[in-house]
Structures are given as structure tokens and as C-alpha cells.
Design an enzyme around this catalytic site. Structure first.
Site, short mmCIF file in Angstrom:
data_model
loop_
_atom_site.label_atom_id
_atom_site.label_comp_id
_atom_site.label_asym_id
_atom_site.label_seq_id
_atom_site.Cartn_x
_atom_site.Cartn_y
_atom_site.Cartn_z
CB THR A 142 28.36 40.51 12.44
OG1 THR A 142 29.08 39.04 13.16
CG2 THR A 142 27.61 41.14 13.73
N PRO A 144 26.23 45.48 11.61
CG PRO A 144 26.65 47.99 11.01
CD PRO A 144 26.55 46.45 10.42
CD GLU A 257 33.34 31.24 14.08
OE1 GLU A 257 32.37 30.46 13.39
OE2 GLU A 257 32.99 31.78 14.10
NE ARG A 283 54.33 39.13 44.97
CZ ARG A 283 54.96 40.43 45.56
NH1 ARG A 283 55.87 40.12 44.19
NH2 ARG A 283 54.02 40.99 45.17
CG HIS A 353 49.92 36.81 38.12
ND1 HIS A 353 49.34 35.43 37.97
CD2 HIS A 353 51.07 36.88 37.19
CE1 HIS A 353 50.30 34.36 36.84
NE2 HIS A 353 51.62 35.11 37.26
N GLY A 355 49.35 42.72 42.70
CA GLY A 355 49.10 43.83 41.27
C GLY A 355 49.38 43.49 40.28
CB THR A 380 25.82 35.51 22.12
OG1 THR A 380 24.85 34.89 22.22
CG2 THR A 380 26.06 36.35 21.64
C1 LIG Z 1 36.41 40.32 18.59
C2 LIG Z 1 35.35 40.79 17.36
C3 LIG Z 1 35.69 39.47 16.24
C4 LIG Z 1 34.54 38.90 15.71
N1 LIG Z 1 34.99 38.27 14.26
C5 LIG Z 1 33.95 38.60 13.15
C6 LIG Z 1 33.92 37.84 12.04
O1 LIG Z 1 35.61 37.74 11.70
N2 LIG Z 1 32.63 37.68 11.51
C7 LIG Z 1 31.87 38.14 11.32
O2 LIG Z 1 30.71 38.10 10.49
N3 LIG Z 1 31.81 38.47 13.15
C8 LIG Z 1 32.36 39.04 13.90
N4 LIG Z 1 31.84 39.07 14.95
C9 LIG Z 1 31.06 39.12 15.53
C10 LIG Z 1 30.58 38.37 16.57
O3 LIG Z 1 29.73 37.03 15.79
C11 LIG Z 1 28.86 38.80 17.16
O4 LIG Z 1 29.43 40.13 17.52
C12 LIG Z 1 28.30 37.89 17.98
O5 LIG Z 1 28.14 37.07 17.01
C13 LIG Z 1 27.24 38.53 18.01
O6 LIG Z 1 26.29 39.40 17.26
P1 LIG Z 1 25.94 41.23 18.49
O7 LIG Z 1 27.85 41.68 18.68
O8 LIG Z 1 25.23 41.99 16.48
O9 LIG Z 1 25.11 40.94 19.37
P2 LIG Z 1 23.50 40.53 19.39
O10 LIG Z 1 22.95 39.88 17.85
O11 LIG Z 1 22.83 42.35 19.40
O12 LIG Z 1 23.13 40.16 20.90
C14 LIG Z 1 23.50 41.38 21.55
C15 LIG Z 1 23.14 40.49 22.92
O13 LIG Z 1 21.92 39.76 23.08
C16 LIG Z 1 21.43 39.09 23.60
N5 LIG Z 1 20.25 38.18 22.36
C17 LIG Z 1 19.98 37.97 21.08
N6 LIG Z 1 20.01 37.54 20.46
C18 LIG Z 1 18.72 36.94 21.47
C19 LIG Z 1 18.54 35.57 22.06
N7 LIG Z 1 16.92 35.48 20.62
N8 LIG Z 1 17.42 35.06 23.05
C20 LIG Z 1 18.91 35.52 24.20
N9 LIG Z 1 20.03 36.60 23.95
C21 LIG Z 1 19.88 36.66 22.69
C22 LIG Z 1 22.72 37.56 23.17
O14 LIG Z 1 23.46 36.80 23.37
C23 LIG Z 1 24.10 39.14 23.13
O15 LIG Z 1 23.94 39.61 24.61
C24 LIG Z 1 33.53 39.46 16.05
C25 LIG Z 1 33.25 39.82 16.65
C26 LIG Z 1 34.69 40.72 17.89
C27 LIG Z 1 33.66 41.27 18.82
#
Ligand SMILES: Cc1cc2nc3c(=O)[nH]c(=O)nc-3n(C[C@H](O)[C@H](O)[C@H](O)COP(=O)(O)OP(=O)(O)OC[C@H]3O[C@@H](n4cnc5c(N)ncnc54)[C@H](O)[C@@H]3O)c2cc1C
Length: 394
Positions: A142, A144, A257, A283, A353, A355, A380
Site C-alpha cells: 500500500t 499513500p 491472507e 451481571r 456489557h 457502560g 476492502t
Molecule cells: C491497520 C492496517 C494495517 C495494514 N497493514 C498493511 C500491510 O501490512 N501491508 C500493506 O501493504 N498494506 C497494509 N494495509 C493497507 C490496506 O491493505 C489498505 O488500507 C486497503 O487495501 C485499502 O487501501 P486504501 O486505504 O488506500 O483505500 P483506497 O484504495 O483509497 O479506498 C478508499 C475507499 O474507496 C473504495 N474503493 C476503492 N476502489 C474501489 C472500486 N473499484 N470500487 C468501489 N469502491 C472502491 C474502497 O473500498 C474504500 O472504501 C493496512 C491497513 C491498515 C489500516
């Protein structure tokens, strides 16, 4: 809260899955013992401190729990994904710190691509130290700019002699702060999935820094990092598989995964359910225990039924996966079913649970927060539905 669990689960819906053998039972017993001794007593403190001791990796390795599901020739304990799921389930339920278990298990997503497409020398170099608990591995896909659209990733790796020069940023990386090796997806070619490669980037490589430790809603005991690569020279010898051939192994690892995530959700929900049963029995309100109210009993019944359903789908998909069937669609269905179920069950657990469910010292409070990650991480909910739509053909 201690529960005599076997006495509770009279329907057997939470008994070990039908495909499991005596080997799984032994493994479950060891994982339970380890979690009760080494994780549960510290669960709250580690969650509040937002970290767990690095030594836990070594202790898990010694107990034979770090290498579950990995080939013996690379220091693993043998077995397959069913063993890994059984182990994770017990660690979550008895350890009571989801953050610790996911942090200690980050190699579960970092090592499969190395084993799938690494050379013999790469496997021997990278895998055994991780399974001995000496090194920590993370997976960085992933960025930014986006996580769902893996084919559009922007971190560049440009060949220069015997090195690739890597420039870019990865974010949300589990165990990123403490990782010694990071299986990283980079762009070596043109746009789209045909330009993506996988390369192992090691801690200490000049230009590789942990730019931020991220604060997050749940999974507190695990670290989540932003990683920065600035003209970072990585030896070509660290490239996994052929150049521009990284997308397929990334996608292939996703099925495992997603099954691990589904199993984790079942485990989290099971813990929340058990806590709720115990609490409802103890409780008192209006002169009787909460479980004396039909509305509370029905909440518990709904929780139990949904856990059993998600569990059944996860295990069916797991068995088909182990038989070599293509389970991309089923794994996406299992993930959505299990993550929805887990959010529902943890929400109900907080409600039962009252409060106290909102208080940090109660495990259901953090399970509720932990649960929120699962419809996002590992693909997602919406992306799972896209996969299901493709597989179903509409
Ligand atoms: C605590 C945590 C641990 C993580 N660990 C890892 C890790 O170890 N390694 C790693 O690589 N990543 C990791 N991730 C990243 C995670 O896999 C991503 O957050 C996830 O894949 C979503 O990418 P994004 O956050 O960029 O959201 P985006 O891709 O920007 O999506 C934002 C929203 O738009 C929706 N969306 C996007 N495209 C579409 C589409 N085509 N159709 C409909 N809806 C869409 C998404 O479903 C979501 O609701 C982690 C994330 C978290 C929060």
C-alpha cells in the site's frame, strides 16, 4: 472473565472444524498454553503501550508457533494453512490481544511471496531467520496514493548496474517500524500490473527509513508504519522472481491472507461472544441475571449463529483451497461474511456489557475497535464485491 467454555458450547458449533486432525488438536493446545502464559497476562499493558516486546517473536519460535504452516527445509514446522489458522485462532482467543497476534504474525503475509517466487538462495537467506524469531518481516504494497488499485502503485525501482534504485513511500505497513526485511512491491516497468515487481528491502539499506509510526483506531499493540525509500540502492539479488512479474504472486497470496483474516474475525467474534455469555450470566439487573432476559439471550443466539455461519464458510473455502481449487471468489465471500459478522458481534458484545463495554479495561471495548480494520485491510469490502462480481460473471 474466565468461562468454562466447553460447558457453554453445547451445540458444538464452536468445536474444532471437521477437517482437523489430532495434529491440529496438539497444535491448538500448545498455542492455547503459550497465549495464556506469554500473552494474556500482558494483553492490556501491551495494547495501552502500543507495542509488545520484540522477544516474543523468539519465544513463539521456541514454542514452535512461528513456523506453523511453513516448510521444514526453511526452518518451518510443516503443516499448511489449516494449521496456521488453528494456531492464530487460539492465540487470539486465549491471548486477548489482537494487536500482539497480528504484529507477531506479519511474516504471514511477508514470507509467502518469497517462498512462492524466490530462488533457493533467497529462501534460505530470508526465511529461516524470521521463523527462528531473530528477524521480523513485513509486506509493503500500500502507498499513500492508494491501496486498492495495486496495479497503479508508484514506488519506482530503476536498474543501475547490480542494484535497483528505489524511490517512493509505502504506508499502513504492519510491523513496518521493527521489520528487518520488507517484501516490497515496486514499479520496474511501464504502467499497469505488467510493470510491477517484488523485491526484498532490508533494514539498514541506505535510503530506507521509517518515516512515521502511525496512530490508529485498533490493533494498538502492533506497529503500523509509513516507510520511505529515497534513492535506496537494493541489490538485484533481492528481486523475487522475474522483473515485472510481481503482480500475480501478490494476487495469489491474497487468497491465503483473506482466509487468515476470515479465521481471525471468527476468533475475535468468538472471544467477544464468550465474554458476553459470561457477563450476561453474572451481571444482575432488575433482580435477575442479564441472561434471564429473552432479549439478551436472543442477542447471544444471533451472535452464536452468525459466528457459526462465518466459520463454516471460512472452513469450506479453506478445504477447497487446500485441495488446489481456485477460491478467489469464495475467499472474498468468506472475508466479507466474516468481517461483517465480526463487526456485528463485537458491537453486540459492547451493548451487552453496557457502560463497562465502553471502558478500556474490558476486552470487548478493544475488540470492537480491532474489528473495524477487517473490512478495510487485505482488500476492502467493496473490492471483495468486485472480485465476487467478476468470478460470478456479472
Ligand atoms: C491497520 C492496517 C494495517 C495494514 N497493514 C498493511 C500491510 O501490512 N501491508 C500493506 O501493504 N498494506 C497494509 N494495509 C493497507 C490496506 O491493505 C489498505 O488500507 C486497503 O487495501 C485499502 O487501501 P486504501 O486505504 O488506500 O483505500 P483506497 O484504495 O483509497 O479506498 C478508499 C475507499 O474507496 C473504495 N474503493 C476503492 N476502489 C474501489 C472500486 N473499484 N470500487 C468501489 N469502491 C472502491 C474502497 O473500498 C474504500 O472504501 C493496512 C491497513 C491498515 C489500516
Amino acid at each position: 472473565m474466565a468461562v468454562a467454555w466447553d460447558a457453554c458450547n453445547r451445540s458444538g458449533s464452536m468445536s474444532p472444524p471437521l477437517h482437523e486432525t489430532a495434529e491440529h488438536a496438539t497444535l491448538r493446545a500448545e498455542a492455547r498454553r503459550f497465549a495464556k502464559t506469554h500473552i494474556a497476562p500482558h494483553a492490556l499493558a501491551w495494547e495501552e503501550a502500543c507495542e509488545f516486546p520484540r522477544e516474543l517473536h523468539g519465544q513463539m519460535a521456541e514454542a514452535g508457533l512461528l513456523g506453523v504452516g511453513y516448510p521444514e527445509e526453511y526452518g518451518g514446522g510443516g503443516g499448511d494453512l489449516s494449521h496456521a489458522l488453528a494456531c492464530a485462532e487460539e492465540l487470539i482467543i486465549e491471548g486477548r490481544s489482537v494487536g500482539t497476534v497480528v504484529g507477531a504474525g506479519s511474516h504471514g503475509i511477508a514470507l509467502p511471496p518469497i517462498l512462492a517466487c524466490g530462488t533457493e538462495a533467497q529462501k534460505r537467506r530470508f526465511v529461516p531467520p524470521v521463523l527462528r524469531g531473530e528477524k521480523i518481516a513485513a509486506l509493503a504494497i500500500t502507498e499513500p496514493g492508494g491501496g486498492s488499485d495495486v496495479a497503479s502503485l508508484a514506488t519506482r525501482a530503476v536498474r543501475d548496474g547490480d542494484d535497483y534504485v528505489v524511490t517512493g513511500t509505502k504506508t499502513f505497513i504492519t510491523s513496518g517500524c521493527r521489520a528487518d526485511l520488507v517484501t516490497t512491491a515496486v514499479r520496474t516497468g511501464g504502467p499497469g500490473h505488467g510493470g510491477v515487481s517484488l523485491i526484498v528491502i532490508e533494514r539498514g539499506t541506505p535510503g530506507f527509513t521509517v518515516s512515521k509510526k502511525l496512530d490508529k483506531m485498533g490493533w494498538w499493540a502492533s506497529d503500523t508504519a509509513e516507510l520511505s525509500f529515497q534513492d535506496c540502492r537494493v541489490p538485484v539479488a533481492n528481486l523475487l522472481g522475474d522483473e515485472n512479474a510481481g503482480f500475480v504472486p501478490i494476487m495469489m497470496s491474497f487468497a491465503s491472507e483473506r482466509l487468515l483474516i476470515s479465521g481471525s474475525c471468527v476468533a475475535i467474534a468468538t472471544l467477544a461472544y464468550r465474554e458476553s455469555v459470561a457477563y450476561a450470566r453474572e451481571r444482575q439487573a432488575f433482580g435477575k441475571s442479564l441472561s434471564g432476559f429473552q432479549v439478551i439471550r436472543h442477542k447471544l443466539a444471533d451472535m452464536a449463529a452468525r459466528i457459526a455461519a462465518a466459520r463454516a464458510l471460512t472452513n469450506e473455502t479453506l478445504v477447497r483451497h487446500l485441495r488446489g481449487e481456485s477460491v478467489a471468489g469464495l475467499a472474498a465471500m468468506a472475508k466479507n461474511t466474516a468481517t461483517d459478522m465480526c463487526s456485528f458481534v463485537c458491537d453486540q458484545a459492547v451493548q451487552i456489557h453496557g457502560g463497562y463495554g465502553y471502558m478500556r479495561e474490558y476486552v470487548v471495548e478493544r475488540l470492537f475497535r480491532d474489528a473495524r480494520l477487517y473490512p478495510i485491510g487485505g482488500g476492502t469490502r467493496e473490492i471483495m464485491n468486485e472480485i465476487i462480481s467478476k468470478v460470478e460473471g456479472y
